[in-house]
Design a protein around this motif. Structure first.
Motif, PDB file in Angstrom:
ATOM      1  N   ASP A  88       0.321  -6.267  -0.545  1.00  0.00           N
ATOM      2  CA  ASP A  88       0.331  -5.878  -1.959  1.00  0.00           C
ATOM      3  C   ASP A  88       0.199  -4.360  -2.036  1.00  0.00           C
ATOM      4  O   ASP A  88      -0.863  -3.814  -1.729  1.00  0.00           O
ATOM      5  CB  ASP A  88      -0.848  -6.582  -2.655  1.00  0.00           C
ATOM      6  CG  ASP A  88      -1.082  -6.072  -4.086  1.00  0.00           C
ATOM      7  OD1 ASP A  88      -0.232  -5.330  -4.614  1.00  0.00           O
ATOM      8  OD2 ASP A  88      -2.137  -6.431  -4.652  1.00  0.00           O
TER       9      ASP A  88
ATOM     10  N   LYS B 117      -3.185  -3.491  -0.084  1.00  0.00           N
ATOM     11  CA  LYS B 117      -3.992  -4.604   0.419  1.00  0.00           C
ATOM     12  C   LYS B 117      -3.140  -5.528   1.293  1.00  0.00           C
ATOM     13  O   LYS B 117      -2.023  -5.867   0.910  1.00  0.00           O
ATOM     14  CB  LYS B 117      -4.558  -5.404  -0.769  1.00  0.00           C
ATOM     15  CG  LYS B 117      -5.415  -4.535  -1.695  1.00  0.00           C
ATOM     16  CD  LYS B 117      -5.780  -5.206  -2.995  1.00  0.00           C
ATOM     17  CE  LYS B 117      -4.737  -5.137  -4.089  1.00  0.00           C
ATOM     18  NZ  LYS B 117      -4.429  -3.854  -4.675  1.00  0.00           N
TER      19      LYS B 117
ATOM     20  N   ASN C 115      -4.368 -10.218 -14.252  1.00  0.00           N
ATOM     21  CA  ASN C 115      -4.673  -9.450 -13.046  1.00  0.00           C
ATOM     22  C   ASN C 115      -4.811  -8.003 -13.488  1.00  0.00           C
ATOM     23  O   ASN C 115      -3.826  -7.303 -13.708  1.00  0.00           O
ATOM     24  CB  ASN C 115      -3.543  -9.611 -12.027  1.00  0.00           C
ATOM     25  CG  ASN C 115      -3.763  -8.777 -10.775  1.00  0.00           C
ATOM     26  OD1 ASN C 115      -4.894  -8.591 -10.327  1.00  0.00           O
ATOM     27  ND2 ASN C 115      -2.682  -8.250 -10.215  1.00  0.00           N
TER      28      ASN C 115
END
Ligand SMILES: Nc1ncnc2c1ncn2[C@@H]1O[C@H](COP(=O)(O)OP(=O)(O)OP(=O)(O)O)[C@@H](O)[C@H]1O
Ligand SMILES: [Mg+2]
Length: 356
Positions: free
Chosen positions: A23, A30, A200
């Motif tokens: 990500d 990440k 998110n």
């Protein structure tokens, strides 16, 4: 050119032992490595690398060298030898839309999709990647519901170029919203019923995903995240960037944060209300949202979730990317699980998908 893949298409691909979900966030890169060789997927390594505030702005990579280096470092830190990296694209150049079309066989639907997409997607059809999933394959009505995905080709190509510069050979480019959904579903199987919103809340964007009986029916990005909140604290209270960041990552509610929470929380609430209004006007019998789940670094801001819950009058609860997934001892090394688990929904979802 890599195809975009919907959950059904993923099933065609065999199991790989290790999958790296990557990500590339504007605040943090990440990576989550999942081992699929056992009976249940297991997270074997998590690595996170911060990016400076100018490397990615409004979803655009401003400095490819810096971002590629951060990716390289993150992958190196996972220790995974595999180059089998799953990444995703998102943002305004990706559209996910539930449409209705005449019920036809899958192959015929594929042939017709470009024409269908033209009616629904404001992109130039010559430079767009399309994919779709029939949501009610066993239905018998004249029409069928289809989840259509359209991504601008240049976005997919730019992501591939970035990953190649970082030394990987990406095998799959997924869509953010699906990966988030996938990570969420694995951890919250009970959220499969009714209308649910998944937020998110990241560094510069908040991805809003509305699910109906477990199927994403609307995805949108709201331009709000911890970067804005940091700037608010700096401007309003004269804090340094690091000090502001410490408040946002802390555990204590503080009068200085309350103002920021209300200001940026309101933007998130309005974004949600607009989405719900849109759904109510475009879909028959769209009921109320029964629960909101929040993840991403911004969900950790002290007081934000309770504030949103009060404002929306809906329960807002944390979505933990590791709630139901096995984590091997040492996978997080010195990272605190409760601090990073909310940040990992997207990379966990990516790493899980490859095993479907
Ligand atoms: N333990 C933590 N470590 C690092 N950052 C944290 C932590 N907890 C909260 N944060 C905050 O979360 C932000 C990153 O969240 P997240 O990883 O969800 O965003 P991102 O994916 O990088 O951003 P975007 O998706 O908007 O591009 C950081 O900028 C920081 O403000
Ligand atoms: Mg993010």
């Amino acid at each position: 050119m890599l195809p975009l893949r919907t959950p059904r298409l993923m099933a065609l691909f065999g199991r790989k032992k290790l999958t790296v979900g990557l990500d590339v966030g504007s605040g943090l890169v990440k990576a989550v490595v999942i081992d699929h060789s056992g009976s249940m997927p297991e997270v074997v390594k998590v690595a996170i690398t911060p990016l400076n505030d100018t490397a990615i702005v409004e979803g655009e990579v401003m400095d490819q060298g810096i971002v590629a280096e951060a990716i390289r470092q993150t992958l190196a830190a996972t220790g995974a030898k595999t180059k089998h990296v799953v990444a995703a694209v998102g943002g305004r150049d990706v559209i996910v839309k539930k449409i209705q079309m005449e019920r036809v066989k899958e192959q015929q639907a594929r042939e017709r999709m470009r024409w269908e997409a033209e009616q629904h997607v404001p992109f130039d059809m010559d430079s767009v990647e399309l994919d779709f999933q029939v949501l009610d394959p066993d239905g018998d009505g004249l029409d069928m519901n289809v989840l259509l995905v359209a991504a601008k080709q240049e976005l997919v190509e730019a992501k591939q170029a970035l990953l190649i510069e970082a030394g990987t050979s990406p095998t799959i480019i997924d869509v953010d919203a699906f990966a988030l959904h996938n990570g969420f579903e694995a951890n919250y199987p009970d959220a499969k019923y009714g209308n649910i919103a998944l937020l998110n809340i990241g560094n510069e964007a908040t991805n809003l995903n509305i699910l109906h009986d477990g199927v994403p029916i609307l995805t949108r990005d709201l331009a709000v995240g911890t970067r804005r909140m940091r700037e608010d604290l700096q401007r309003e209270h004269g804090l340094g960037a690091e000090e502001a960041e410490d408040f946002l990552r802390g555990y204590d509610r503080h009068p200085m944060i309350e103002g920021v929470v209300a200001l940026r929380g309101e933007e998130i609430a309005i974004g949600m209300e607009r989405a719900v209004t849109f759904l109510a006007s475009s879909q028959r019998n769209f009921g109320a949202i029964r629960a909101v789940y929040a993840c991403g670094g911004g969900s950790r801001v002290p007081g934000l979730m309770p504030w949103l819950s009060g404002r929306l009058r809906i329960p807002v609860q944390p979505a933990n990317a590791l709630a139901r997934i096995a984590v091997r001892d040492g996978a997080l090394e010195f990272l605190a699980t409760d601090e990073v688990a909310p940040l990992l929904m997207l990379p966990v979802g990516l790493a899980l998908r490859a095993a479907a």
